[in-house]
Design a protein around this motif. Structure first.
Motif, PDB file in Angstrom:
ATOM      1  N   UNK A   3      22.564  21.613  43.855  1.00 10.38           N
ATOM      2  CA  UNK A   3      22.215  20.582  44.835  1.00 10.38           C
ATOM      3  C   UNK A   3      20.923  19.867  44.418  1.00 10.38           C
ATOM      4  N   UNK A   4      19.963  20.630  43.939  1.00  9.87           N
ATOM      5  CA  UNK A   4      18.717  20.010  43.471  1.00  9.87           C
ATOM      6  C   UNK A   4      18.994  19.059  42.299  1.00  9.87           C
ATOM      7  N   UNK A   5      19.890  19.462  41.395  1.00  5.39           N
ATOM      8  CA  UNK A   5      20.258  18.591  40.273  1.00  5.39           C
ATOM      9  C   UNK A   5      20.854  17.281  40.790  1.00  5.39           C
ATOM     10  N   UNK A   6      21.709  17.401  41.810  1.00  7.25           N
ATOM     11  CA  UNK A   6      22.330  16.202  42.396  1.00  7.25           C
ATOM     12  C   UNK A   6      21.282  15.301  43.032  1.00  7.25           C
ATOM     13  N   UNK A   7      20.395  15.896  43.811  1.00  5.97           N
ATOM     14  CA  UNK A   7      19.361  15.119  44.494  1.00  5.97           C
ATOM     15  C   UNK A   7      18.448  14.426  43.479  1.00  5.97           C
ATOM     16  N   UNK A   8      18.086  15.127  42.416  1.00  4.67           N
ATOM     17  CA  UNK A   8      17.255  14.524  41.368  1.00  4.67           C
ATOM     18  C   UNK A   8      17.985  13.361  40.693  1.00  4.67           C
ATOM     19  N   UNK A   9      19.302  13.532  40.500  1.00  4.07           N
ATOM     20  CA  UNK A   9      20.097  12.472  39.888  1.00  4.07           C
ATOM     21  C   UNK A   9      20.123  11.239  40.777  1.00  4.07           C
ATOM     22  N   UNK A  10      20.318  11.455  42.057  1.00  2.11           N
ATOM     23  CA  UNK A  10      20.381  10.337  43.003  1.00  2.11           C
ATOM     24  C   UNK A  10      19.055   9.575  43.036  1.00  2.11           C
ATOM     25  N   UNK A  11      17.958  10.326  43.018  1.00  3.12           N
ATOM     26  CA  UNK A  11      16.632   9.700  43.074  1.00  3.12           C
ATOM     27  C   UNK A  11      16.106   9.302  41.695  1.00  3.12           C
TER      28      UNK A  11
END
Length: 335
Positions: free
Chosen positions: A140-148
């Motif tokens: 989830x952190x990887x996804x959030x970092x990707x989005x931002x």
């Protein structure tokens, strides 16, 4: 992405992942992500197909999350249902741009063998895996970092090529070759002759570092450029230590000779009528660095007698910028 810009995403999924999608969407919203979801944004009377097409092609939507489970993969591959309609729209975008980073597969389910369910058209894309509860938070952190667009590992800014790599500034082959000749000499006479020739070749290699009227920053960079020759001289010191019985005196004589040559402007400009003291600082600094490095080397090999010879040796040094007679006698580190 600008730091003050709110990221906006669209989630494409099948009804079979309702629970995961709603939980994910709520969490992303709580973390500042504007989520476009059919449950929230598709109203009665809206055209479902137009809604999907608009979300996929909307330039304000920076990411499209494709929630991949068994049902979604099958419908996407068979082009059936709403998933099939979205697949037609998304796949044309994906195939039209091989580097398209807008579409992110999210693994929601795996088969009995642990293989992920992914539609064929995005099978080669790197995905986020939310199918394993134990790895969920990391993914989830990887996804959030990707989005931002805030990756955990950031490539550093490209620096400058180290100036000391510019070895073409001087021809180092003669000095390196003479070190090999010193090591391979089978008689003391031949070896001493090679040592004398090395000193001349070393001075010749240093000529290219002479700069008249040098500025402080330029002088510093010029000194950094001498690193290859510093290392070569340390190879020379090690070779002499291995081949000469009284090598400490040989090195002391070499330091005296180098100092008198490198501190004289005539060595670099025979026609010079005037000079600045700073013009030769690069050589004086190099010599002090070499002297310190040699003492450190002798300390490493525990040859304290050699250290004593070097620091108590009487060095006859010229202090005239234009050379000539010796004006004073210096006893370095002596009484």
């Amino acid at each position: 992405m600008q730091d003050d810009k709110i990221p906006k995403i669209f989630i494409s999924y099948s009804w079979s992942s309702d629970a995961l999608v709603l939980d994910l969407a709520n969490r992303l919203v709580s973390h500042g992500v504007d989520v476009v979801l059919d449950k929230w944004d598709l109203k009665e009377g809206n055209d479902k197909y137009e809604f999907m097409e608009r979300c996929v092609n909307d330039s304000s939507i920076t990411k499209v999350l494709i929630i991949c489970d068994k049902a979604y993969a099958q419908k996407a591959n068979d082009r059936t249902g709403g998933v099939g309609d979205e697949t037609v729209i998304i796949s044309s975008e994906v195939y039209g741009n091989a580097r398209q980073e807008k579409f992110i597969p999210i693994i929601a389910e795996r088969d009995e063998e642990g293989k992920e369910y992914v539609p064929t058209y995005i099978k080669t894309r790197i995905y986020i895996d939310l199918s394993d509860p134990e790895k969920y938070e990391v993914e989830y952190e990887k996804l959030l970092r990707n989005i931002y667009e805030k990756p955990q590992f950031v490539k550093p800014k490209l620096g400058k090529k180290p100036e000391w790599l510019e070895e073409e500034k001087a021809n180092f082959f003669p000095v390196k070759d003479l070190i090999r000749q010193i090591r391979g000499s089978n008689t003391p006479v031949k070896r001493r002759n090679c040592i004398a020739r090395f000193q001349e070749a070393y001075i010749e290699a240093l000529r290219s570092y002479y700069i008249c009227g040098v500025k402080p920053e330029e002088a510093f960079n010029n000194f950094l450029n001498t690193k290859p020759l510093r290392d070569i001289y340390l190879d020379f010191v090690e070779t002499v230590a291995e081949t000469e019985d009284n090598y400490a005196e040989v090195l002391a004589e070499a330091f005296e000779y180098l100092y008198n040559k490198l501190s004289c402007i005539k060595t670099f400009d025979p026609q010079a009528n005037y000079a600045y003291e700073d013009d030769l600082d690069v050589y004086k600094t190099l010599l002090w660095e070499l002297f310190i490095c040699v003492i450190a080397y002798l300390r490493h090999v525990k040859d304290y007698a050699a250290i004593n010879v070097l620091i108590t040796y009487t060095y006859f040094l010229e202090n005239n910028l234009f050379g000539g007679a010796i004006d004073n006698i210096y006893i370095l580190f002596g009484e």
